[in-house]
Design a protein around this motif. Structure first.
Motif, PDB file in Angstrom:
ATOM      1  N   PRO A  95      -8.885   1.587   5.666  1.00 16.06           N
ATOM      2  CA  PRO A  95      -8.367   0.216   5.726  1.00 16.06           C
ATOM      3  C   PRO A  95      -9.039  -0.645   6.785  1.00 16.06           C
ATOM      4  O   PRO A  95      -9.559  -0.149   7.778  1.00 16.06           O
ATOM      5  N   GLY A  96      -8.986  -1.953   6.519  1.00  9.15           N
ATOM      6  CA  GLY A  96      -9.350  -2.944   7.518  1.00  9.15           C
ATOM      7  C   GLY A  96     -10.728  -3.521   7.345  1.00  9.15           C
ATOM      8  O   GLY A  96     -11.493  -3.058   6.515  1.00  9.15           O
ATOM      9  N   PRO A  97     -10.990  -4.580   8.109  1.00 13.16           N
ATOM     10  CA  PRO A  97     -10.109  -5.151   9.132  1.00 13.16           C
ATOM     11  C   PRO A  97      -9.168  -6.240   8.629  1.00 13.16           C
ATOM     12  O   PRO A  97      -8.381  -6.762   9.406  1.00 13.16           O
ATOM     13  N   ARG A  98      -9.234  -6.611   7.325  1.00 12.19           N
ATOM     14  CA  ARG A  98      -8.443  -7.745   6.839  1.00 12.19           C
ATOM     15  C   ARG A  98      -7.479  -7.351   5.735  1.00 12.19           C
ATOM     16  O   ARG A  98      -7.258  -8.106   4.792  1.00 12.19           O
ATOM     17  N   VAL A  99      -6.860  -6.172   5.866  1.00 13.94           N
ATOM     18  CA  VAL A  99      -5.868  -5.742   4.890  1.00 13.94           C
ATOM     19  C   VAL A  99      -4.744  -6.768   4.775  1.00 13.94           C
ATOM     20  O   VAL A  99      -4.206  -7.029   3.685  1.00 13.94           O
ATOM     21  N   ASP A 100      -4.365  -7.393   5.909  1.00 12.41           N
ATOM     22  CA  ASP A 100      -3.231  -8.316   5.923  1.00 12.41           C
ATOM     23  C   ASP A 100      -3.508  -9.614   5.162  1.00 12.41           C
ATOM     24  O   ASP A 100      -2.598 -10.419   4.953  1.00 12.41           O
ATOM     25  N   ARG A 156      -7.363   6.440  -1.345  1.00 20.16           N
ATOM     26  CA  ARG A 156      -6.762   6.021  -0.080  1.00 20.16           C
ATOM     27  C   ARG A 156      -7.129   6.983   1.054  1.00 20.16           C
ATOM     28  O   ARG A 156      -6.984   8.200   0.942  1.00 20.16           O
ATOM     29  N   GLU A 157      -7.584   6.432   2.160  1.00 16.02           N
ATOM     30  CA  GLU A 157      -7.808   7.168   3.405  1.00 16.02           C
ATOM     31  C   GLU A 157      -7.194   6.365   4.537  1.00 16.02           C
ATOM     32  O   GLU A 157      -7.249   5.141   4.560  1.00 16.02           O
ATOM     33  N   GLY A 158      -6.593   7.046   5.490  1.00 14.33           N
ATOM     34  CA  GLY A 158      -6.027   6.348   6.631  1.00 14.33           C
ATOM     35  C   GLY A 158      -4.690   5.692   6.317  1.00 14.33           C
ATOM     36  O   GLY A 158      -4.141   5.820   5.216  1.00 14.33           O
ATOM     37  N   ALA A 159      -4.154   4.968   7.308  1.00 17.33           N
ATOM     38  CA  ALA A 159      -2.850   4.313   7.205  1.00 17.33           C
ATOM     39  C   ALA A 159      -3.002   2.888   6.705  1.00 17.33           C
ATOM     40  O   ALA A 159      -3.650   2.067   7.352  1.00 17.33           O
ATOM     41  N   TRP A 160      -2.384   2.584   5.562  1.00 18.28           N
ATOM     42  CA  TRP A 160      -2.483   1.262   4.956  1.00 18.28           C
ATOM     43  C   TRP A 160      -1.218   0.430   5.170  1.00 18.28           C
ATOM     44  O   TRP A 160      -1.095  -0.656   4.600  1.00 18.28           O
ATOM     45  N   THR A 161      -0.285   0.920   5.947  1.00 22.34           N
ATOM     46  CA  THR A 161       0.930   0.142   6.222  1.00 22.34           C
ATOM     47  C   THR A 161       1.181   0.090   7.718  1.00 22.34           C
ATOM     48  O   THR A 161       0.639   0.885   8.480  1.00 22.34           O
TER      49      THR A 161
END
Length: 281
Positions: free
Chosen positions: A174-179, A276-281
């Motif tokens: 994830p990242g850097p602009r998941v939000d 999916r890898e890592g924390a997405w929330t």
């Protein structure tokens, strides 16, 4: 010396690139399938960073002024007139080596014992199709110098090409602009396909659009190899070797570098899934 008799659609000189210059706006470039180039170099006794040829889809034809040990790896061509795929072999003096169109995959690699001795730029002989650094893509009649051989060819009978699974699975961090996205996890439920508009800069994907939560545009920020950028239309693209060093569209995540060679060898229409890898929330 090697004389290019038929350059094909896009044949470029590539090594492992010029990392370390991104702060000056210069991408690393280099082979988009580094393991394939490294294998070809190992087969002819070169160090892994030696320069060879990356041959895209249509093949090429080369005249060797002196006898040379060569190896062909990567995408499997329909034919190799003058040798065999996946093993070191000798092209005699004044011999013609013809590499046919890729029967599977996209990019075939050719290594020559001694490496291609074109002048380096910023420590690399790689052609960068985005910035224009390095030697220009090959044209019919070009002449390529070859360096002195420094090692012995590998004692192998045959090297098996890496298998490309379908769909191509890309581990995504994830990242850097998941939000910036309304439902970023939707990228894992979707199946995409490689677009014909893909090149050495990026693998463009067609499929479900990702909806943004945040409007407007970003100020340009840094990009890395494997960054998954989502333009305004919502279809993601995955940056490859010749990617720009900055960009203004949001990056939802970054693909594990080990998964990029399979993507680089995927033809238009090849299905692609993100894992999916890592924390997405």
């Amino acid at each position: 010396m090697i004389t290019v008799r038929r350059a094909g659609a896009l044949t470029t000189v590539q090594d492992l690139g010029r990392p370390g210059w991104a702060h000056l706006g210069i991408p690393a470039a280099g082979a988009v399938d580094p393991p394939a180039l490294a294998l070809a170099n190992r087969l002819v006794g070169n160090p892994p960073e030696a320069a060879g040829l990356e041959i895209t889809v249509t093949g090429c034809a080369l005249r060797f002024e002196r006898a040379a040990v060569v190896a062909v790896t990567g995408a499997v061509p329909t034919r190799v007139r003058g040798g065999d795929f996946g093993v070191p072999f000798v092209v005699p003096a004044r011999g013609l080596l013809e590499i046919g169109p890729a029967g599977t995959g996209v990019r075939t690699y050719l290594a020559v014992a001694g490496g291609l001795d074109v002048p380096p730029t910023l420590g690399s002989r790689a052609t960068d199709t985005l910035s224009g650094l390095g030697p220009a893509p090959l044209r019919d009649g070009d002449v390529l110098p070859v360096g002195p051989a420094s090692g012995e060819p590998a004692p192998v009978w045959f090297s098996v090409p890496a298998a490309v699974t379908r769909p191509v699975a890309l581990r995504l961090w994830p990242g850097p602009r998941v939000d910036w996205f309304a439902a970023p996890e939707a990228i894992f439920a979707a199946e995409y396909a490689v677009s014909p508009r893909s090149n050495r800069v990026a693998a463009r994907l067609t499929g479900p659009a990702l909806e943004r939560r945040t409007g407007g545009e970003l100020a340009s920020e840094g990009l890395v190899l494997g960054a998954v950028q989502v333009p305004a239309a919502g279809e993601p693209l995955v940056f490859l070797a010749d990617h720009p060093t900055t960009g203004g569209y949001p990056v939802i995540g970054v693909v594990d570098p080990a998964d990029l060679p399979a993507l680089a060898q995927s033809r238009p229409g090849t299905p692609v899934r993100f894992l999916r890898e890592g924390a997405w929330t």
